[in-house]
Write a protein that holds these residues in place. Structure first.
Motif, short mmCIF file in Angstrom:
data_model
loop_
_atom_site.label_atom_id
_atom_site.label_comp_id
_atom_site.label_asym_id
_atom_site.label_seq_id
_atom_site.Cartn_x
_atom_site.Cartn_y
_atom_site.Cartn_z
N VAL A 114 0.89 -1.25 -0.04
CA VAL A 114 -0.01 -0.07 0.15
C VAL A 114 0.76 1.25 0.10
O VAL A 114 0.58 2.03 -0.98
CB VAL A 114 -0.90 -0.05 1.29
N TRP A 118 2.06 3.94 -3.12
CA TRP A 118 1.89 5.43 -3.22
C TRP A 118 3.21 6.07 -3.61
O TRP A 118 3.22 7.12 -4.30
CB TRP A 118 1.38 5.72 -1.76
N PRO A 130 -5.58 3.84 -2.84
CA PRO A 130 -5.53 2.53 -2.08
C PRO A 130 -6.83 2.15 -1.63
O PRO A 130 -7.80 2.98 -1.71
CB PRO A 130 -4.63 2.65 -0.98
N VAL A 135 -6.15 -0.01 3.66
CA VAL A 135 -5.58 1.23 4.39
C VAL A 135 -6.02 0.90 6.08
O VAL A 135 -5.26 1.21 6.81
CB VAL A 135 -6.19 2.54 3.90
N PHE A 168 -5.66 7.24 5.31
CA PHE A 168 -4.29 7.04 4.25
C PHE A 168 -3.19 7.99 4.68
O PHE A 168 -1.97 7.49 4.96
CB PHE A 168 -4.80 6.95 2.86
#
Length: 186
Positions: A114, A118, A130, A135, A168
């Motif tokens: 995840v 990013w 995501p 998350v 997130f």
């Protein structure tokens, strides 16, 4: 095997999303900086290759592997990793190499996919959203493991984010990423 049934779709989606980002990286982007200060794009891709290889080995109760040279084959390694974790026995017991319960390792992998997805998207100007459940799981797990993660060098110093920030952004801040990081000034 409830944990496996909950986690495999999250791991699969996060892996496939990150693999798609990896496939879209252009040769001229390999030297760009990433939000993970110790990696440029090529180093991050190499790290992802190692993560996939190591977590495949761990799923088979094998050793913690050493990072090799960049090979450009993350999507293939990731497929093998997912296949290894799709076996119910991968979720049983404790990892001999890491001394942690196997579901904890699966969560560590999810956090890596995840967050590094990013990192890669930000560094290369790609879109990235995501999965909210991934998350949520990653944030909960990281909240429990953050001090051990910092001691082992997996996480940097926390970056302050507003208490009402999206989940997130809070995850990124906890592990030492600035959610507003951009590759280009301004």
């Amino acid at each position: 095997m409830a944990v496996m049934e909950d986690m495999m779709p999250l791991m699969t989606h996060a892996t496939e999303r990150t693999a798609g980002l990896v496939r879209a990286v252009r040769q001229e982007q390999l030297g760009l900086p990433t939000p993970c200060a110790k990696f440029d794009v090529k180093d991050l891709l190499n790290h992802l290759e190692w993560v996939a290889e190591m977590f495949e080995s761990l799923a088979r109760k094998g050793p913690r592997t050493e990072q090799g040279a960049y090979a450009g084959d993350f999507p293939e390694r990731a497929e093998r990793m997912l296949a290894a974790w799709s076996r119910p026995e991968a979720w049983e017991g404790t990892s001999p190499a890491m001394g942690l319960p196997m579901p904890a390792l699966a969560h560590m992998y999810l956090v890596d996919m995840v967050v590094h997805g990013w990192d890669l998207a930000r560094a290369t100007g790609q879109e990235y959203e995501p999965d909210p459940e991934a998350v949520s799981r990653a944030l909960h797990f990281t909240g429990q493991m953050v001090e051990m993660g910092r001691q082992r060098g997996a996480f940097g110093p926390p970056v302050p984010v507003p208490a009402d920030a999206p989940p997130f952004d809070r995850l990124l801040g906890i592990i030492g990423r600035d959610p507003s990081w951009t590759c280009r000034p301004g």
